[in-house]
Design an enzyme around this catalytic site. Structure first.
Site, PDB file in Angstrom:
ATOM      1  N   ASP A  55      61.008   3.795  46.794  1.00  0.00           N
ATOM      2  CA  ASP A  55      60.283   2.698  47.422  1.00  0.00           C
ATOM      3  C   ASP A  55      59.873   3.178  48.812  1.00  0.00           C
ATOM      4  O   ASP A  55      60.461   4.115  49.365  1.00  0.00           O
ATOM      5  CB  ASP A  55      61.207   1.477  47.501  1.00  0.00           C
ATOM      6  CG  ASP A  55      60.674   0.404  48.424  1.00  0.00           C
ATOM      7  OD1 ASP A  55      59.542  -0.050  48.207  1.00  0.00           O
ATOM      8  OD2 ASP A  55      61.392   0.042  49.375  1.00  0.00           O
ATOM      9  N   LEU A  56      58.873   2.531  49.385  1.00  0.00           N
ATOM     10  CA  LEU A  56      58.423   2.930  50.718  1.00  0.00           C
ATOM     11  C   LEU A  56      59.021   2.067  51.826  1.00  0.00           C
ATOM     12  O   LEU A  56      59.958   2.471  52.490  1.00  0.00           O
ATOM     13  CB  LEU A  56      56.893   2.901  50.787  1.00  0.00           C
ATOM     14  CG  LEU A  56      56.171   4.070  50.095  1.00  0.00           C
ATOM     15  CD1 LEU A  56      54.664   3.898  50.171  1.00  0.00           C
ATOM     16  CD2 LEU A  56      56.583   5.403  50.709  1.00  0.00           C
ATOM     17  N   ASP A  57      58.493   0.881  52.034  1.00  0.00           N
ATOM     18  CA  ASP A  57      58.909   0.052  53.169  1.00  0.00           C
ATOM     19  C   ASP A  57      60.384  -0.332  53.080  1.00  0.00           C
ATOM     20  O   ASP A  57      60.848  -0.860  52.071  1.00  0.00           O
ATOM     21  CB  ASP A  57      58.049  -1.206  53.235  1.00  0.00           C
ATOM     22  CG  ASP A  57      56.607  -0.878  53.531  1.00  0.00           C
ATOM     23  OD1 ASP A  57      56.281  -0.642  54.699  1.00  0.00           O
ATOM     24  OD2 ASP A  57      55.806  -0.823  52.568  1.00  0.00           O
TER      25      ASP A  57
ATOM     26  N   LYS B 121      57.910  -2.542  38.995  1.00  0.00           N
ATOM     27  CA  LYS B 121      58.109  -1.108  39.218  1.00  0.00           C
ATOM     28  C   LYS B 121      58.896  -0.498  38.061  1.00  0.00           C
ATOM     29  O   LYS B 121      58.576   0.588  37.560  1.00  0.00           O
ATOM     30  CB  LYS B 121      58.863  -0.876  40.527  1.00  0.00           C
ATOM     31  CG  LYS B 121      58.125  -1.284  41.786  1.00  0.00           C
ATOM     32  CD  LYS B 121      58.992  -0.967  43.010  1.00  0.00           C
ATOM     33  CE  LYS B 121      58.370  -1.437  44.297  1.00  0.00           C
ATOM     34  NZ  LYS B 121      59.198  -1.100  45.476  1.00  0.00           N
TER      35      LYS B 121
ATOM     36  N   ASN C 292      62.400  -6.468  44.655  1.00  0.00           N
ATOM     37  CA  ASN C 292      61.413  -5.857  43.762  1.00  0.00           C
ATOM     38  C   ASN C 292      61.772  -4.424  43.365  1.00  0.00           C
ATOM     39  O   ASN C 292      61.045  -3.807  42.587  1.00  0.00           O
ATOM     40  CB  ASN C 292      60.012  -5.897  44.387  1.00  0.00           C
ATOM     41  CG  ASN C 292      59.920  -5.158  45.711  1.00  0.00           C
ATOM     42  OD1 ASN C 292      60.910  -4.957  46.400  1.00  0.00           O
ATOM     43  ND2 ASN C 292      58.713  -4.765  46.075  1.00  0.00           N
TER      44      ASN C 292
ATOM     45  N   GLY D 107      55.214  -1.786  46.512  1.00  0.00           N
ATOM     46  CA  GLY D 107      54.396  -2.981  46.398  1.00  0.00           C
ATOM     47  C   GLY D 107      53.042  -2.789  47.047  1.00  0.00           C
ATOM     48  O   GLY D 107      52.144  -3.612  46.890  1.00  0.00           O
TER      49      GLY D 107
ATOM     50  N   ASP E  83      65.425  -1.115  48.533  1.00  0.00           N
ATOM     51  CA  ASP E  83      66.090  -1.981  49.512  1.00  0.00           C
ATOM     52  C   ASP E  83      65.899  -3.467  49.245  1.00  0.00           C
ATOM     53  O   ASP E  83      66.541  -4.287  49.889  1.00  0.00           O
ATOM     54  CB  ASP E  83      65.573  -1.676  50.927  1.00  0.00           C
ATOM     55  CG  ASP E  83      64.167  -2.203  51.156  1.00  0.00           C
ATOM     56  OD1 ASP E  83      63.247  -1.819  50.396  1.00  0.00           O
ATOM     57  OD2 ASP E  83      63.974  -3.007  52.091  1.00  0.00           O
TER      58      ASP E  83
END
Length: 286
Positions: free
Chosen positions: A9-11, A200, A226, A44, A223
């Site tokens: 995941d990114l953020d 995802k 999602n 997302g 984190d």
């Protein structure tokens, strides 16, 4: 069994609080890639807002975008697997956005459209403007999102935010229970509206199955809520120390925060070229 695929995941996970990938994380990812681990991003975010990080890391695999609405191949510059909203669904969601006075950004084709800027969006705009033009995401201010829906080829998702939690919950109720669409809580004050069945984890499961990758050979980092669908697929799930309480509870391992050496520590713990590491797998709810 050794790890073949790491999914990030990114953020809040790969990105620190300044929306940057820490050099320590970059070095650890390149170390893992040097030991035969492939790397995939799952976010997302719209593909336009994923690309700068994909290019920075020098990745090759497609990215899971818009919470699973599409799998985007940056080398070919096109979606290779996707389930967008229909035009009629998008039109109805926009009606509900207006009914509940929810701020939203529309993810479509190769741009993100919005009617008004909220404090939730300002960070995204500031970040986008800080990037070189060749990797800058396309943010399109418009007078009427309905016109974008009429002309878009693909409507990937609605990114909705509100400081009024009750209104947001009522909006999500109508969208999910009455329209049958997916509502992914991407933050405490944000809901992503995507086509039913998208997540995802669903997109990841399809991708690894098509390539004969055993879920036990996959490690996933996240984190927020999602990311739980990925945790259900991956053989090893890693939550950041800054993750939601329920996400940390359901992960196989909790590492440091996104502002610390969490990514590096976990990769060096679980990526083992001499045969892999094993952990006790905690069953996740279906």
């Amino acid at each position: 069994m050794s790890i073949r695929l790491a999914v990030f995941d990114l953020d809040g996970t790969l990105l620190n609080s300044r929306m940057q990938i820490q050099q320590e994380s970059i070095d650890a990812i390149r170390w893992a890639m040097g030991h035969g681990v492939s790397v995939m991003l799952a976010s997302g975010r719209h593909q336009e807002a994923i690309y700068p990080y994909w290019r920075e890391l020098g990745l090759k695999l497609p990215a899971i975008c818009s919470n699973g609405a599409c799998l985007f191949d940056f080398d070919q510059d096109r979606p290779i697997d996707h389930t967008p909203l229909t035009r009629s669904q998008a039109t109805r969601v926009l009606e509900l956005v207006r009914k509940y006075q929810i701020n939203c950004m529309l993810y479509a084709d190769d741009y993100m459209g919005y009617e008004s800027v909220s404090r939730h969006r300002e960070q995204l705009r500031t970040w986008a403007l800080s990037l070189p033009p060749d990797v800058r995401p396309r943010l399109r201010p418009v007078d009427d999102l309905g016109r974008l829906i009429e002309t878009a080829r693909y409507v990937w998702k609605f990114d909705t935010v509100s400081d009024h939690l009750y209104s947001l919950k009522m909006f999500a109720h109508e969208v999910s229970d009455l329209m049958g669409l997916e509502c992914e809580w991407s933050s405490e004050s944000g809901v992503d509206v995507i086509q039913k069945g998208n997540s995802k984890g669903a997109r990841l499961a399809d991708w690894i199955a098509a390539r004969g990758i055993d879920p036990a050979e996959v490690i996933a980092f996240g984190d927020h809520y999602n990311d739980l669908s990925m945790f259900r697929v991956a053989g090893i799930s890693v939550a950041m120390a800054n993750a939601m309480d329920s996400v940390r509870l359901l992960a196989d391992w909790v590492t440091g925060s996104n502002d610390q050496s969490g990514i590096s520590d976990a990769l060096r713990r679980f990526v083992c070229p001499s045969g892999g590491s094993t952990v006790r797998r905690t069953p996740l709810p279906a």
